[in-house]
Every structure is written in C-alpha cells, then in structure tokens.
Design an enzyme around this catalytic site. Structure first.
Site, mmCIF file in Angstrom:
data_model
loop_
_atom_site.group_PDB
_atom_site.id
_atom_site.type_symbol
_atom_site.label_atom_id
_atom_site.label_comp_id
_atom_site.label_asym_id
_atom_site.label_seq_id
_atom_site.Cartn_x
_atom_site.Cartn_y
_atom_site.Cartn_z
ATOM 1 C CB THR A 42 1.561 7.070 -6.801
ATOM 2 O OG1 THR A 42 2.226 7.901 -5.843
ATOM 3 C CG2 THR A 42 2.540 6.577 -7.832
ATOM 4 C CB SER A 43 -1.558 11.258 -4.771
ATOM 5 O OG SER A 43 -2.085 11.515 -3.517
ATOM 6 N NE ARG A 44 -7.773 8.433 -3.724
ATOM 7 C CZ ARG A 44 -7.027 7.414 -3.280
ATOM 8 N NH1 ARG A 44 -5.900 7.088 -3.899
ATOM 9 N NH2 ARG A 44 -7.418 6.712 -2.240
ATOM 10 C CB ILE B 5 3.259 7.568 0.517
ATOM 11 C CG1 ILE B 5 2.307 6.446 0.970
ATOM 12 C CG2 ILE B 5 3.795 7.285 -0.887
ATOM 13 C CD1 ILE B 5 1.011 6.346 0.193
ATOM 14 C CG ASP C 156 -0.811 3.653 -9.654
ATOM 15 O OD1 ASP C 156 -0.847 2.684 -10.451
ATOM 16 O OD2 ASP C 156 -1.207 3.574 -8.467
ATOM 17 C CD GLU D 116 -8.381 5.840 -10.228
ATOM 18 O OE1 GLU D 116 -7.294 6.348 -10.513
ATOM 19 O OE2 GLU D 116 -8.560 5.107 -9.242
ATOM 20 C CG HIS E 260 -5.612 3.220 -7.913
ATOM 21 N ND1 HIS E 260 -6.476 4.268 -7.754
ATOM 22 C CD2 HIS E 260 -4.991 3.068 -6.723
ATOM 23 C CE1 HIS E 260 -6.385 4.733 -6.518
ATOM 24 N NE2 HIS E 260 -5.488 4.016 -5.873
#
Ligand code: NAI
Length: 344
Positions: A229-231, A155, A255, A260, A292
């Site tokens: 956008t990872s964790r 990515i 994201d 979450e 996510h």
C-alpha cells in the site's frame, strides 16, 4: 486573494476542498488534468499549485513553475517521490500532508490481506451467482503467522497494532529503527526469509526502488503474501509475475503499481489495457489490485483539505512552515534554518 491551481481534481477532492474553503479565503481553480510539461501553462497566474501522487513535478516542470512566479507546491499527499526536491531547493517551496489518516491506509492493508487469505472476493462473486460451493475457498488462520513490516512510521505502527490483535508474530525492518519502541527489528534478509506475509509501509527512494526483485523473491518463503500500500516501484512488477508463476509467491495485494500513473484513478473499462504486466497480474486468481484507494476515507479527505489549506496559510502569513519538505532536510538531515521555519 491567493490563487490555487489544483491539478488531477476528482469529484471527492472538489467536495472536500470546497468545504474546507467555505469562507472563500482562496480562489481555487480545479483542473481534471494532471500536472506535466504539457499542462504546466495552466498554472499561469497561480500562487500555489496543488498536486497529488501521479502529477509530474520533475525538474522541467519546476523550472516552468518558477518562471511563472508560482511560490508554492502544495502536495495533498504524504509521499513526494514525484517531486524533484533537489531542483526545487532554494527556488520554490514544497509542502505536503504528512499524515491524513494513517488508520485508513493500515486498515486497507489488513482488508486486502483478509480478502486474499479468506477468498472474500471469490465468495462475493460466487454467491451473487447463487453458487454456494466452498471448493477452492480454503484459507488459513492469520493467528500465529509471521508478518514482516517494512517501514515502522505512522502507518506501519498502526498496521503492527492491528496484526497484534490477530495474534500474529511481528518482525520489522526500518532504515531508521525507533529506539525503545519495543519493536522486533531484524535485517531485511531476515524479513525475506522468515515472513509468511510482508507488508510495505516505507517511502519510495532511489535506494529501495525494486527492493522486491528476483534476488529478494528467491530468499522468501514459499507461499509468501506481499501487501503493497506504499509505492508501486518498491516491487519489480515483472519479477512479481515470475514469482507468482513459479508458485513462490502465494498471493499479492496491491494498492499501488509501478506504472499506475497511466491507468489508476480512471475508468478504463471498455478500453484495451496496454500494460501487459498489469493485465497479467489482474488475471491471476491470487492477486488483488485496488487503484491507490487506501487513503480514501471521509476522515482522510477532510484532513487532506484542511491541512493543505493550513499549509498554504502558514506559508504566506507566517515564518513557519511545519510541513515543508526540502532537499537539504532529506539529504543532510537538517536545513540551515530552524526546523519549523521555512527552509529558504
Ligand atoms: P512515515 O514517514 O511516518 O514512516 C515511514 C517509515 O519508513 C519511517 O519509519 C522511515 O524511517 C522508514 N523508511 C524510510 N526509508 C526507508 C527504507 N529505505 N527502508 C525501510 N524503511 C524506510 O510515513 P507513513 O505515513 O507511515 O507512510 C508510509 C508510506 O505510505 C508513504 O511514504 C507513502 O508512500 C505511502 N502512503 C500510501 C497511501 C495510499 O493511499 N496507498 C497513502 C499515504 C501514504
């Protein structure tokens, strides 16, 4: 016929998996609920449990699955920080989908960045209300800005290519830098100090948990934009709130969020959000939160379903297991078995 018990099933999962299983090779039982100690009994009689990012596959759940005779944990995602792979080693195999569409995630990261920088989210709301004022919508050019990319795997590299198209200067940090890649690797401190924008594309590990914290934020440029956008737990969310309140962080595009699992993927409209940190972040004009969704493209969903069913087929019908993850492979850089074979 092998039985798959599928946790945290959403309508789009059911559609893509039913399509990939059109021939009826597997019996798939879908459950909306997530896997946890409270729900693990639903896996009784299953050969495989199929799980996603917020299912709890900790030590107790793994013990319970082994007791029931479940043979395989099939993750339908790339990250596996929610699985206790040390507990699983030697007892229950774990496979994942290493890449479903790296383009989906990298493109979403850029979509978030452009939305934030050019205030698209605000303009969209304004013009729907026939408010055509431009006040407060001033952005800045991405061209010539320095972007720090943390994690230069599948990515990260696509995100880098996209940034190159915008004429950005790119600096990178990776725990395992790729030799002869032509990438400009720098230390983590240089990423914090030199970047106008920082985008995270590495897995979450014990080591990099809360890598964005009060100390690293103090080293960053004033006005820096963070894209995650990872964790979620790569960023200490309370430190992020403070950094934004102190005007040090210019914007955050998230994201993922560290807590979450209690809120994302569900319709919580009409509910009071208990998580004050998330509520504060969402209330800030320079924070964009998506739940996510970076992976959510048609291409990615069909890759996820096909790869997951192939992983299961390969596991039960051959000696190979290309997409297996195991504690020893991760921790010691190699299993006793040959790489493509089952690890135990
Ligand atoms: P990848 O495995 O191809 O690349 C990860 C890179 O991170 C590797 O180059 C690795 O050397 C590097 N890395 C490992 N530990 C590191 C550390 N402590 N610090 C810096 N770099 C480190 O993985 P890929 O496919 O590029 O995915 C990256 C991450 O994106 C996944 O781990 C997952 O958490 C996240 N992801 C998020 C999705 C979403 O929908 N938001 C969907 C898919 C993945």
């Amino acid at each position: 016929m092998k039985k798959i018990v599928f946790f945290d099933a959403k309508d789009y999962d059911i559609q893509s998996f039913d399509k990939a299983n059109e021939g009826g090779e597997y019996e798939i039982k879908y459950y909306e609920t997530r896997l946890s100690m409270d729900t693990v009994s639903l896996a009784k009689g299953a050969d495989v449990v199929c799980v996603f990012v917020n299912d709890d596959v900790g030590a107790d759940v793994i013990d319970a699955l082994c007791k029931m005779g479940v043979k395989l944990i099939a993750l339908r995602c790339a990250g596996y920080n929610n699985v206790d792979i040390e507990r699983a080693y030697g007892r229950i195999n774990v496979v994942r989908v290493p890449a479903y569409s790296p383009y989906a995630v990298a493109e979403h990261a850029m979509a978030l960045l452009l939305t934030s920088v050019r205030r698209i989210h605000k303009a969209y709301n304004r013009t729907r209300d026939y408010n055509f004022s431009l006040s407060g919508l001033t952005g800045f050019d991405l061209h010539g800005k320095t972007v720090g990319v943390i994690g230069t795997g599948k990515i990260g590299r696509i995100f880098i290519d996209i940034c190159k198209g915008f004429g950005m200067n790119i600096i990178c940090y990776d725990k395992f830098p790729q030799e002869n890649s032509g990438l400009n690797y720098v230390s983590l401190d240089e990423i914090w100090e030199k970047s106008d924008i920082i985008s995270f594309h590495c897995p979450l590990t014990d080591e990099n948990h809360h890598m964005v914290n009060g100390d690293s934020i103090a080293k960053m440029k004033k006005g820096v934009i963070l894209i995650n956008t990872s964790r979620g737990a790569l960023i200490d969310a309370d430190a992020l709130v403070n950094g934004i309140k102190e005007r040090k962080i210019g914007a955050a595009c998230l994201d993922v969020y560290e807590e979450e699992s209690d809120v994302f993927f569900h319709d919580r409209s009409g509910h009071i959000i208990d998580d004050d940190t998330l509520a504060r972040l969402i209330s800030m004009p320079n924070v964009i939160v998506t739940s996510h969704q970076a992976f959510l493209t048609e291409e990615a969903l069909s890759n996820i379903a096909e790869t997951t069913l192939n992983n299961i087929k390969q596991f039960f019908e051959t000696d190979r297991c290309d997409n297996e993850i195991c504690y020893k492979c991760q921790k010691f850089g190699g299993c006793p078995k040959k790489h493509q074979n089952k690890c135990f």
